[in-house]
Design an enzyme around this catalytic site. Structure first.
Site, PDB file in Angstrom:
ATOM      1  N   LYS A  30      40.063 -60.859  36.542  1.00  0.00           N
ATOM      2  CA  LYS A  30      40.646 -61.879  37.444  1.00  0.00           C
ATOM      3  C   LYS A  30      42.156 -61.547  37.550  1.00  0.00           C
ATOM      4  CE  LYS A  30      36.821 -65.108  36.007  1.00  0.00           C
ATOM      5  NZ  LYS A  30      36.446 -66.250  35.132  1.00  0.00           N
ATOM      6  N   HIS A  90       9.221 -45.112  38.963  1.00  0.00           N
ATOM      7  CA  HIS A  90       9.377 -43.921  39.833  1.00  0.00           C
ATOM      8  C   HIS A  90      10.957 -43.576  40.279  1.00  0.00           C
ATOM      9  CE1 HIS A  90       5.190 -43.734  40.586  1.00  0.00           C
ATOM     10  NE2 HIS A  90       5.134 -44.974  40.228  1.00  0.00           N
ATOM     11  N   GLU A 119      27.205 -61.254  28.290  1.00  0.00           N
ATOM     12  CA  GLU A 119      28.557 -62.249  27.900  1.00  0.00           C
ATOM     13  C   GLU A 119      28.388 -62.683  26.482  1.00  0.00           C
ATOM     14  OE1 GLU A 119      29.206 -65.318  30.839  1.00  0.00           O
ATOM     15  OE2 GLU A 119      30.248 -63.906  32.271  1.00  0.00           O
TER      16      GLU A 119
HETATM   17  O1  F6P Z   1      30.802 -71.901  37.189  1.00  0.00           O
HETATM   18  P1  F6P Z   1      32.000 -71.448  36.891  1.00  0.00           P
HETATM   19  O2  F6P Z   1      33.040 -72.027  36.211  1.00  0.00           O
HETATM   20  O3  F6P Z   1      32.438 -71.274  38.319  1.00  0.00           O
HETATM   21  O4  F6P Z   1      31.883 -70.034  36.306  1.00  0.00           O
HETATM   22  C1  F6P Z   1      31.058 -68.984  36.777  1.00  0.00           C
HETATM   23  C2  F6P Z   1      30.595 -67.827  35.935  1.00  0.00           C
HETATM   24  O5  F6P Z   1      32.045 -67.144  35.475  1.00  0.00           O
HETATM   25  C3  F6P Z   1      32.047 -66.924  34.453  1.00  0.00           C
HETATM   26  O6  F6P Z   1      33.055 -67.682  33.734  1.00  0.00           O
HETATM   27  C4  F6P Z   1      32.679 -65.395  34.193  1.00  0.00           C
HETATM   28  O7  F6P Z   1      33.965 -65.405  34.809  1.00  0.00           O
HETATM   29  C5  F6P Z   1      30.957 -67.124  33.719  1.00  0.00           C
HETATM   30  O8  F6P Z   1      30.936 -67.186  32.427  1.00  0.00           O
HETATM   31  C6  F6P Z   1      30.425 -68.250  34.404  1.00  0.00           C
HETATM   32  O9  F6P Z   1      28.950 -68.202  34.340  1.00  0.00           O
END
Ligand code: F6P
Length: 443
Positions: free
Chosen positions: A420, A306, A285
């Site tokens: 998303k 393996h 990320e």
């Molecule tokens: O803690 P949150 O806001 O639920 O996010 C969980 C994860 O989702 C992300 O935002 C990615 O969608 C990550 O960077 C983060 O660690």
């Protein structure tokens, strides 16, 4: 005692004045707070800012959960999951559940996927156990943990009633924003805050990691202490050659510029498997953006020799390897002589398993170097809360430096929004009406 040694002798690159200057400048930029993503630099001084009172408050809440439940379900995804999971796997006996006596609750995870079967099996498995939950989301709006929490909250309320549920659920989220914050306030859950300036993937040393770990009996004070030592060892002003995070960042950038686009993190201790997973989020990320970045991959050894061994030895030469090497195992198991020697293993009689593991490690290192895979070695003296705390902070600091050398903002993750949007459109989330029509036409 030193907590970490970086060995770059077999990395196949020579450190230059130029890369040294870049790494030192990147570290200084992090500390100056003037670089890209400077709203998210709270992790840099996080270890040294954790007070004994902070640890005591977390331990106190952990003790409450321990007293109430023999299974604590920790709900979160990404940075709200992987840090706790990584340290838990490293520190807790993998065969814990087979022991008759359970000193500490079992910590299970939910909300790190949207699998119906996983959820059903988890809910079924905890039926006979007393349960509590820690729900973690920095944004407070992430779909996967929100779904899991809705179900687990309902189960807790059904079993214990709404009032008791408030003593069995702890929320860790933003101090003011997000649906989880609103819900936690309304339901009266004890709450810990994820600081605004600490991004999810850098949050393992906040209550996000510390509370579940304290519940599981991990010595969180030692974990933080290890991180504090590493914070000092990688601070601005530490000479380049003495700063393992700066050197690691420099070497991986030299390798990247030389065509090594994939870094494989590996270890000969299966307990460190989830450190790999945590590291993959941290680096993936942070660096994978603007068409750039080393692809972070991982192996667990010798198991993956393996399966992946053939490719690493002989496939595309775009790989380099970083091995977390553990100097001393906690246990001692000796291979015994066998009078019949039907398996032909008597040449190993009297040796400890770790000696065989060490020779595998050395043999693989040389074979991979001969095959064109440069090798970086990170040695920790043992697996302990302190050394793991140091290791995590080392990787965080190196990640910040490395991202700045690469020329990206290591503290955002714009790319994760694309899926998303599509998912919400496909699920007809209110507000996504136009996108819903458009995406459905593409199916
Ligand atoms: O803690 P949150 O806001 O639920 O996010 C969980 C994860 O989702 C992300 O935002 C990615 O969608 C990550 O960077 C983060 O660690």
């Amino acid at each position: 005692m030193e907590t970490l040694k970086l060995d770059i002798a077999k990395a196949g690159v020579a450190l230059t004045a130029d890369i040294e200057a870049k790494a030192q400048a990147a570290n200084a930029l992090l500390h100056s707070g003037k670089g890209a993503g400077n709203d998210f630099l709270g992790w840099i001084s996080l270890p040294s800012s954790i007070s004994e009172a902070d640890i005591a408050a977390i331990e106190k809440e952990a003790a409450k959960l321990r007293a109430k439940a023999d299974v604590v379900i920790c709900i979160g995804i990404g940075g709200s999951y992987l840090g706790a999971k990584a340290v838990l796997e490293a520190m807790v006996d993998p065969f814990k559940l087979l022991h008759k006596e359970q000193k500490f609750p079992t910590v299970l995870f939910a909300g790190q996927n949207i699998s119906e079967d996983y959820t059903a099996e988890l809910l079924d498995a905890v039926k006979e156990h007393s349960i509590a939950a820690i729900v973690i989301s920095k944004s407070g709006t992430t779909t996967e943990p929100a779904i899991a929490f809705r179900l687990i909250k309902a189960e807790i309320e059904k079993r214990y009633g709404k009032q008791e549920a408030a003593g069995r659920i702890v929320a860790i989220t933003d101090k003011t924003r997000g649906a989880l914050k609103t819900l936690a306030t309304q339901e009266g859950y004890p709450t810990f805050v994820i600081p605004d300036d600490v991004g999810g993937r850098f949050s393992v040393l906040t209550p996000v990691g510390l509370l579940p770990l304290a519940v599981a009996g991990v010595d969180i004070a030692a974990l933080v202490h290890g991180a504090q030592e590493m914070e000092k060892a990688t601070a601005e002003g530490v000479p380049f050659n003495e700063n393992p995070a700066a050197v690691y960042a420099a070497v991986r950038n030299l390798l990247y510029n030389g065509g090594k686009k994939i870094e494989i993190l590996g270890s000969y201790e299966p307990k460190l498997q989830y450190v790999n997973e945590w590291w993959k989020q941290l680096y993936g990320e942070s660096e994978g953006k603007q068409g750039k970045g080393i692809f972070p991959a991982s192996v667990t050894l010798t198991a993956d020799l393996h399966s992946m061994g053939q490719y690493i030895q002989d496939g595309e030469r775009t790989l380099f390897e970083t091995i977390i090497s553990v100097a001393k195992p906690a246990a001692e198991v000796v291979i015994e002589a066998d009078a019949e020697n039907l398996d032909g293993l008597n040449f190993l009689a009297g040796k400890r398993i770790s000696e065989v593991n060490r020779m595998a490690e050395l043999g693989v290192q040389l074979a991979h170097i001969d095959g064109g895979v440069p090798n970086i070695r990170i040695e920790i003296p043992e697996i302990s809360a302190r050394t793991i705390g140091g290791l995590l902070y080392f990787f965080e600091k190196a990640c910040g430096i490395s991202g700045y050398i690469l020329g990206v903002n290591p503290f955002d993750q714009p790319g994760v929004e694309a899926y998303k949007k599509n998912m919400f459109a496909l699920l007809d989330k209110p507000g996504y009406e136009e996108a819903s029509k458009a995406i459905k036409a593409r199916l």
